[in-house]
Design a protein around this motif. Sequence first.
Motif, mmCIF file in Angstrom:
data_model
loop_
_atom_site.group_PDB
_atom_site.id
_atom_site.type_symbol
_atom_site.label_atom_id
_atom_site.label_comp_id
_atom_site.label_asym_id
_atom_site.label_seq_id
_atom_site.Cartn_x
_atom_site.Cartn_y
_atom_site.Cartn_z
ATOM 1 N N UNK A 108 0.837 -1.149 0.199
ATOM 2 C CA UNK A 108 0.211 0.002 0.124
ATOM 3 C C UNK A 108 0.941 1.354 0.112
ATOM 4 N N UNK A 109 1.775 1.329 1.020
ATOM 5 C CA UNK A 109 2.504 2.649 0.966
ATOM 6 C C UNK A 109 3.490 2.979 -0.193
ATOM 7 N N UNK A 110 4.034 1.936 -0.765
ATOM 8 C CA UNK A 110 4.993 1.896 -1.820
ATOM 9 C C UNK A 110 4.278 2.360 -3.155
ATOM 10 N N UNK A 111 2.895 1.802 -3.180
ATOM 11 C CA UNK A 111 2.061 1.849 -4.305
ATOM 12 C C UNK A 111 1.837 3.389 -4.193
ATOM 13 N N UNK A 112 1.128 3.989 -3.211
ATOM 14 C CA UNK A 112 0.578 5.104 -3.086
ATOM 15 C C UNK A 112 1.762 6.332 -3.224
ATOM 16 N N UNK A 113 2.801 6.090 -2.777
ATOM 17 C CA UNK A 113 4.086 7.052 -2.978
ATOM 18 C C UNK A 113 4.576 7.114 -4.399
ATOM 19 N N UNK A 114 4.541 5.899 -5.097
ATOM 20 C CA UNK A 114 4.714 5.879 -6.560
ATOM 21 C C UNK A 114 3.973 6.831 -7.292
ATOM 22 N N UNK A 115 2.403 6.689 -7.031
ATOM 23 C CA UNK A 115 1.190 7.473 -7.695
ATOM 24 C C UNK A 115 1.599 8.792 -7.237
ATOM 25 N N UNK A 116 1.627 9.212 -6.191
ATOM 26 C CA UNK A 116 1.594 10.303 -5.906
ATOM 27 C C UNK A 116 3.105 11.254 -6.684
ATOM 28 N N UNK A 117 4.228 10.294 -6.671
ATOM 29 C CA UNK A 117 5.195 10.855 -7.210
ATOM 30 C C UNK A 117 5.054 11.220 -8.702
ATOM 31 N N UNK A 118 4.488 10.214 -9.561
ATOM 32 C CA UNK A 118 3.865 10.332 -10.929
ATOM 33 C C UNK A 118 3.063 11.708 -11.022
ATOM 34 N N UNK A 119 2.089 11.857 -10.208
ATOM 35 C CA UNK A 119 1.222 12.917 -10.042
ATOM 36 C C UNK A 119 2.136 14.232 -10.143
ATOM 37 N N UNK A 120 3.255 14.361 -9.184
ATOM 38 C CA UNK A 120 3.864 15.741 -8.939
ATOM 39 C C UNK A 120 4.982 15.770 -10.201
ATOM 40 N N UNK A 121 5.383 14.719 -10.663
ATOM 41 C CA UNK A 121 6.456 14.673 -11.886
ATOM 42 C C UNK A 121 5.807 15.210 -13.151
ATOM 43 N N UNK A 122 4.999 14.194 -13.708
ATOM 44 C CA UNK A 122 4.258 14.395 -14.825
ATOM 45 C C UNK A 122 2.931 14.749 -14.986
ATOM 46 N N UNK A 123 2.268 14.822 -13.746
ATOM 47 C CA UNK A 123 0.792 15.433 -13.759
ATOM 48 C C UNK A 123 -0.060 14.326 -13.689
ATOM 49 N N UNK A 124 0.246 13.049 -13.674
ATOM 50 C CA UNK A 124 -0.705 11.892 -13.908
ATOM 51 C C UNK A 124 -0.397 10.765 -13.013
ATOM 52 N N UNK A 125 -1.307 10.292 -12.131
ATOM 53 C CA UNK A 125 -0.900 9.150 -11.152
ATOM 54 C C UNK A 125 -2.310 8.391 -11.101
ATOM 55 N N UNK A 126 -2.142 6.946 -11.014
ATOM 56 C CA UNK A 126 -3.277 6.071 -10.888
ATOM 57 C C UNK A 126 -2.766 4.617 -10.269
ATOM 58 N N UNK A 127 -3.649 4.196 -9.267
ATOM 59 C CA UNK A 127 -3.447 3.112 -8.729
ATOM 60 C C UNK A 127 -4.651 2.033 -9.178
ATOM 61 N N UNK A 128 -4.327 0.665 -8.803
ATOM 62 C CA UNK A 128 -5.258 -0.313 -9.240
ATOM 63 C C UNK A 128 -5.307 -1.237 -8.227
ATOM 64 N N UNK A 129 -6.674 -1.503 -7.744
ATOM 65 C CA UNK A 129 -6.995 -2.349 -6.613
ATOM 66 C C UNK A 129 -7.314 -3.728 -7.001
ATOM 67 N N UNK A 130 -6.591 -4.745 -6.716
ATOM 68 C CA UNK A 130 -6.808 -6.152 -7.043
ATOM 69 C C UNK A 130 -7.363 -6.978 -6.026
ATOM 70 N N UNK A 131 -8.387 -7.732 -6.280
ATOM 71 C CA UNK A 131 -9.132 -8.419 -5.126
ATOM 72 C C UNK A 131 -8.571 -9.824 -5.224
ATOM 73 N N UNK A 132 -8.039 -10.497 -4.073
ATOM 74 C CA UNK A 132 -7.746 -11.758 -4.327
ATOM 75 C C UNK A 132 -8.499 -12.666 -3.248
#
Length: 317
Positions: A108-132
């Motif tokens: 969770x933490x690493x995925x959200x941090x990467x998403x926020x970084x994409x948002x701050x650098x290129x302006x677009x960030x997205x995450x995917x929720x997978x149910x197992x």
Amino acid sequence: MEKYNQDYWKKEIAEAKSRRKDWLATAEKIYKLYLPKKTDSNNSRAQKKIRFNIFNSNVGVLESALFSRIPKPTVSRKFSDPGNPVARVASTILERVLLSELTANSNFKSAIKKTVKDYLVVGFGVSYVRYDADVSNPLMLSDDTEDLMAETSAIIQSQNTDIEHVLYKDFFHSDDNSWESVRWAGRRVYLSEDEVKQRFGSEIAKSISYLGEEKEEFEIGEDRCKTAEVFEIWCKQTKKVYFINLGSDEILDETDDLLGLPEFYPFATPLIANKDSENTLEAVSDFELLESQYKQLDVLNNRINKLTQACRLAGIY
């Protein structure tokens, strides 16, 4: 449905790629400025121009401000009736379930941090929720046995939701002016030959095309030799999920929506910075808005550096 066949999705994916081509080229340039490649310190040409990379520092500060730790969920009753212990206990249970899920999910933490970084650098960030879920059926006697009780006796042994970061260039969607009106959205994943066999079967694994030695940029450290490019597309109009390989003649797989989410998509609403207009979902990064100031800082920094190098010791008192 006959309309949503392989040729239809090939056309939709091709249009999505063409529509984002210029934006992705700009995003590539911005990421190179955010993380510049190391140059040889003995290179005189490299010494002539020194960048004042305040952009990297700004992203680091904003990243910590937007997300620094796992949030603590709070669940409260909508109506605080004093004589309703059931609602009070239910809200406590939900709060503890959410807290356990967040703390147990190591990604969770690493995925959200990467998403926020994409948002701050290129302006677009997205995450995917997978149910197992690990499901067992104790009443299923054999594969050939038709038992109505067995069909409804499935027991969930364990279940969890895993949040995955989707790289900005691996996310595609239909050409719409708002996220609420998006007809389909999907992500691109790269599967090895063994993963394709496990997911789609041996026959499909032999018939689809693989990337071979071809690699894409910004996937540092990821081995993509002999991998298949698979698009996982969630279509809101048909309420189905399609798995597409552009080198295949047929759809790899087509499944019904098993999640039943209110908004259908397993993607959180993408983080889109400075939308170009109300008629598009194309992002405009903060760097593009401040690019002239960043360049001016580089010019001033280089002038200061040249003046400093030109100074020489004339004497000591």
